[in-house]
Write a protein that holds these residues in place. Structure first.
Motif, PDB file in Angstrom:
ATOM      1  N   ARG A 101       4.653   6.716 -10.017  1.00  0.00           N
ATOM      2  CA  ARG A 101       4.319   5.296  -9.849  1.00  0.00           C
ATOM      3  C   ARG A 101       4.430   4.828  -8.395  1.00  0.00           C
ATOM      4  O   ARG A 101       3.777   3.879  -7.995  1.00  0.00           O
ATOM      5  CB  ARG A 101       5.225   4.441 -10.749  1.00  0.00           C
ATOM      6  CG  ARG A 101       4.821   4.534 -12.202  1.00  0.00           C
ATOM      7  CD  ARG A 101       5.795   3.794 -13.093  1.00  0.00           C
ATOM      8  NE  ARG A 101       5.300   3.702 -14.453  1.00  0.00           N
ATOM      9  CZ  ARG A 101       6.016   3.280 -15.477  1.00  0.00           C
ATOM     10  NH1 ARG A 101       7.270   2.898 -15.302  1.00  0.00           N
ATOM     11  NH2 ARG A 101       5.492   3.217 -16.680  1.00  0.00           N
ATOM     12  N   THR A 102       5.287   5.484  -7.625  1.00  0.00           N
ATOM     13  CA  THR A 102       5.397   5.102  -6.218  1.00  0.00           C
ATOM     14  C   THR A 102       4.321   5.793  -5.379  1.00  0.00           C
ATOM     15  O   THR A 102       4.213   5.528  -4.186  1.00  0.00           O
ATOM     16  CB  THR A 102       6.769   5.506  -5.635  1.00  0.00           C
ATOM     17  OG1 THR A 102       6.967   6.897  -5.885  1.00  0.00           O
ATOM     18  CG2 THR A 102       7.900   4.705  -6.246  1.00  0.00           C
ATOM     19  N   GLY A 103       3.569   6.696  -6.006  1.00  0.00           N
ATOM     20  CA  GLY A 103       2.522   7.397  -5.268  1.00  0.00           C
ATOM     21  C   GLY A 103       3.041   8.580  -4.484  1.00  0.00           C
ATOM     22  O   GLY A 103       2.277   9.231  -3.773  1.00  0.00           O
ATOM     23  N   GLY A 122       4.556   6.807   1.667  1.00  0.00           N
ATOM     24  CA  GLY A 122       5.586   7.714   1.168  1.00  0.00           C
ATOM     25  C   GLY A 122       6.883   7.631   1.954  1.00  0.00           C
ATOM     26  O   GLY A 122       7.972   7.687   1.390  1.00  0.00           O
ATOM     27  N   CYS A 137       6.743  -0.213  -3.226  1.00  0.00           N
ATOM     28  CA  CYS A 137       6.088   0.578  -4.277  1.00  0.00           C
ATOM     29  C   CYS A 137       4.693   0.039  -4.600  1.00  0.00           C
ATOM     30  O   CYS A 137       4.535  -1.150  -4.865  1.00  0.00           O
ATOM     31  CB  CYS A 137       6.960   0.553  -5.541  1.00  0.00           C
ATOM     32  SG  CYS A 137       6.199   1.403  -6.924  1.00  0.00           S
ATOM     33  N   PRO A 138       3.679   0.887  -4.586  1.00  0.00           N
ATOM     34  CA  PRO A 138       2.321   0.422  -4.933  1.00  0.00           C
ATOM     35  C   PRO A 138       2.134   0.178  -6.437  1.00  0.00           C
ATOM     36  O   PRO A 138       1.066  -0.246  -6.867  1.00  0.00           O
ATOM     37  CB  PRO A 138       1.423   1.555  -4.440  1.00  0.00           C
ATOM     38  CG  PRO A 138       2.297   2.762  -4.404  1.00  0.00           C
ATOM     39  CD  PRO A 138       3.697   2.286  -4.158  1.00  0.00           C
ATOM     40  N   LEU A 142       1.882   2.036  -9.349  1.00  0.00           N
ATOM     41  CA  LEU A 142       0.816   2.728 -10.089  1.00  0.00           C
ATOM     42  C   LEU A 142       1.338   2.979 -11.505  1.00  0.00           C
ATOM     43  O   LEU A 142       1.630   4.100 -11.906  1.00  0.00           O
ATOM     44  CB  LEU A 142       0.477   4.035  -9.370  1.00  0.00           C
ATOM     45  CG  LEU A 142       0.180   3.892  -7.863  1.00  0.00           C
ATOM     46  CD1 LEU A 142       0.077   5.243  -7.183  1.00  0.00           C
ATOM     47  CD2 LEU A 142      -1.107   3.098  -7.663  1.00  0.00           C
ATOM     48  N   SER A 145       0.855  -1.181   0.000  1.00  0.00           N
ATOM     49  CA  SER A 145       0.000   0.000   0.000  1.00  0.00           C
ATOM     50  C   SER A 145       0.898   1.240   0.000  1.00  0.00           C
ATOM     51  O   SER A 145       2.111   1.164   0.218  1.00  0.00           O
ATOM     52  CB  SER A 145      -0.932  -0.009   1.203  1.00  0.00           C
ATOM     53  OG  SER A 145      -0.153  -0.215   2.347  1.00  0.00           O
ATOM     54  N   LEU A 146       0.258   2.342  -0.251  1.00  0.00           N
ATOM     55  CA  LEU A 146       1.003   3.578  -0.438  1.00  0.00           C
ATOM     56  C   LEU A 146       1.609   4.067   0.890  1.00  0.00           C
ATOM     57  O   LEU A 146       0.894   4.268   1.852  1.00  0.00           O
ATOM     58  CB  LEU A 146       0.021   4.603  -0.979  1.00  0.00           C
ATOM     59  CG  LEU A 146       0.567   5.714  -1.840  1.00  0.00           C
ATOM     60  CD1 LEU A 146      -0.523   6.166  -2.795  1.00  0.00           C
ATOM     61  CD2 LEU A 146       1.055   6.855  -1.017  1.00  0.00           C
ATOM     62  N   GLN A 195       0.983  12.915  -6.980  1.00  0.00           N
ATOM     63  CA  GLN A 195      -0.293  12.605  -7.652  1.00  0.00           C
ATOM     64  C   GLN A 195      -0.305  13.129  -9.086  1.00  0.00           C
ATOM     65  O   GLN A 195      -0.967  12.571  -9.938  1.00  0.00           O
ATOM     66  CB  GLN A 195      -1.463  13.290  -6.916  1.00  0.00           C
ATOM     67  CG  GLN A 195      -1.477  13.085  -5.416  1.00  0.00           C
ATOM     68  CD  GLN A 195      -1.937  11.693  -5.077  1.00  0.00           C
ATOM     69  OE1 GLN A 195      -2.893  11.204  -5.645  1.00  0.00           O
ATOM     70  NE2 GLN A 195      -1.221  11.032  -4.189  1.00  0.00           N
ATOM     71  N   ARG A 197      -0.066   5.523 -14.067  1.00  0.00           N
ATOM     72  CA  ARG A 197       0.102   6.923 -13.706  1.00  0.00           C
ATOM     73  C   ARG A 197       1.394   7.512 -14.269  1.00  0.00           C
ATOM     74  O   ARG A 197       1.462   8.678 -14.641  1.00  0.00           O
ATOM     75  CB  ARG A 197       0.121   7.032 -12.185  1.00  0.00           C
ATOM     76  CG  ARG A 197      -0.253   8.386 -11.696  1.00  0.00           C
ATOM     77  CD  ARG A 197      -0.009   8.470 -10.222  1.00  0.00           C
ATOM     78  NE  ARG A 197      -1.218   8.311  -9.458  1.00  0.00           N
ATOM     79  CZ  ARG A 197      -1.259   8.477  -8.133  1.00  0.00           C
ATOM     80  NH1 ARG A 197      -0.177   8.787  -7.478  1.00  0.00           N
ATOM     81  NH2 ARG A 197      -2.381   8.325  -7.490  1.00  0.00           N
TER      82      ARG A 197
END
Ligand code: SF4
Length: 428
Positions: A360-362, A178, A415-416, A418, A175-176, A365, A421
């Motif tokens: 991509r890692t969130g 940071g 890393c989630p 994404l 999950s995200l 945004q 993105r």
């Protein structure tokens, strides 16, 4: 776990080896007595050169008890890493494509994707170990593991029962988080620093070009200006080649001889993709250095400015905006040991590779310079610019626009992913 120990090592004089169809010459090598689980063996490791993947590359062969076991081929980053790749195989002799298939025993090895490390025609899309040319213990271990593999299908009297292996469930997507991503980025930055420490700053594969960048501030400035739209290694080699073509590289003469500078950049092979813009900027930069810094580009940073002030001074030069100024501040302080104070005022460079990784890692945004700069300041306020190099490196090597290699990426566990993105990131 197998226990392997080298008990003695001797260097070998140049030698040759007869392959079925050719003789290969080895310029140097080593012979080691090793014990493997208490049993004595002899490992020989030879270094030669061959044309492989389109050009001459360092090539190694490792023998275990006089039998060839594994070969290695120079990786693209060999000039800085001295590392070679050696493919990993399955018991049936086929190349290993996925981590699940890697034989037990390779846990301590650096496993990489061959095509990511040798970007050349016919480079296979398989996994390989990446080992320094003189890391004899690792070559011996790799040779031993390969020899064990060869015994499996043919060992007489050994019944090999193969049960169907259920497909492994995909690794859970983290999950995200940071803070976890930033910690992993900083750890990758530390690993890069350790890797580069013995050889110093490596801007290009050519040590002479690197030396010029370290010793000559005007050359450094021109490299920063040129770092756009072409591979970084080519951009950072430009000042060296420009000096070779001009026969000089002092700001006064560059400023006074614009036609010669244009000719030097534009003659074939051209020094840059932007053959009109770059010489124009080089001449203009020389003029600013002459008029505002008394002809000494080192005066731009020699008085120990703050990171913010140094960014401002660099952005005064043509072709340098947020991205290049932030990058240059980091390199000057980290690699060239220039005194720069208040590094909390430094920033990440808004570069395509970093943007993809941040999205991509969130961490971010939106593909927006203000947001990414703010994110870096929020998560690593004491030195936001420290996230720059690891994110750039990961973006270039694993987090590619298409087909990112999440399995091998240093951020894989945090890393989630994404992916979509970051796929829209465009720019040079
Ligand atoms: S390669 Fe995959 S794991 Fe690595 S940063 Fe990109 S999306 Fe994340």
């Amino acid at each position: 776990m197998t226990k392997l120990e080298i008990t003695s090592t001797k260097r070998l004089a140049p030698f040759t080896f007869q392959w079925p169809a050719a003789v290969e010459e080895f310029e140097q090598g080593w012979e080691c007595d090793v014990t493997i689980d208490g049993a004595p063996h002899v490992v020989k490791h030879g270094l030669g050169q061959r044309v492989v993947y389109g050009r001459p590359r360092v090539h190694t062969v490792t023998w275990l008890d006089a039998k060839v076991q594994v070969e290695g081929v120079e990786a693209d980053d060999y000039p800085t890493s001295q590392a070679l790749l050696s493919r990993v195989r399955r018991p049936d002799g086929k190349l290993v494509g996925w981590f699940d298939e890697v034989q037990r025993g390779y846990e301590g090895f650096l496993i990489v994707r061959h095509r990511s490390e040798i970007d050349a025609p016919h480079s296979p899309n398989c996994l390989a170990v990446k080992v320094r040319e003189d890391d004899l213990a690792s070559w011996a271990g790799h040779a031993w593991l390969r020899s064990c593999l060869k015994k499996v299908p043919s060992s007489p009297g050994v019944a090999v029962h193969r049960r169907p292996v259920p497909p492994r469930p995909p690794a859970p997507t983290p999950s995200l988080d940071g803070h976890a991503v930033v910690r992993a980025l900083l750890a990758h930055g530390d690993a890069l620093a350790t890797q580069l420490a013995p050889s110093g700053a490596q801007f290009t594969p050519d040590p002479s070009a690197n030396q010029l960048l370290v010793k000559n501030p005007f050359a450094f400035l021109l490299a920063v200006i040129s770092d756009m739209g072409i591979k970084a290694e080519r951009a950072w080699a430009l000042p060296f080649e420009l000096r070779r073509r001009l026969g000089y590289l002092d700001p006064a003469r560059v400023a006074a001889n614009s036609e010669e500078v244009y000719r030097a950049v534009q003659s074939t092979p051209t020094l840059h993709r932007f053959i009109n813009l770059i010489p124009k900027w080089i001449v203009e930069a020389a003029r600013i250095v002459e008029e505002e810094y008394g002809g000494d580009a080192g005066s731009i940073w020699r008085d120990g400015p703050t990171a913010k002030e140094l960014r401002r001074r660099l952005e005064r030069f043509p072709g340098i905006a947020q991205k290049k100024a932030a990058m240059a501040v980091e390199i000057l302080e980290r690699d060239l040991h220039v005194t720069v104070s208040d590094l909390d005022g430094g920033d990440v460079a808004f570069d395509v590779h970093l943007r993809r990784v941040f999205l991509r890692t969130g961490l971010a945004q939106h593909d927006d310079v203000r947001e990414m700069v703010a994110v870096a300041r929020k998560f690593h306020p004491e030195r936001p610019g420290a996230l720059d190099l690891p994110a750039w490196d990961i973006g270039r090597r694993w987090c590619r626009p298409r087909d990112p290699d999440c399995q091998l990426c240093p951020l894989t566990v945090v890393c989630p992913r994404l992916i979509e993105r970051g796929s829209t990131v465009q720019g040079i």
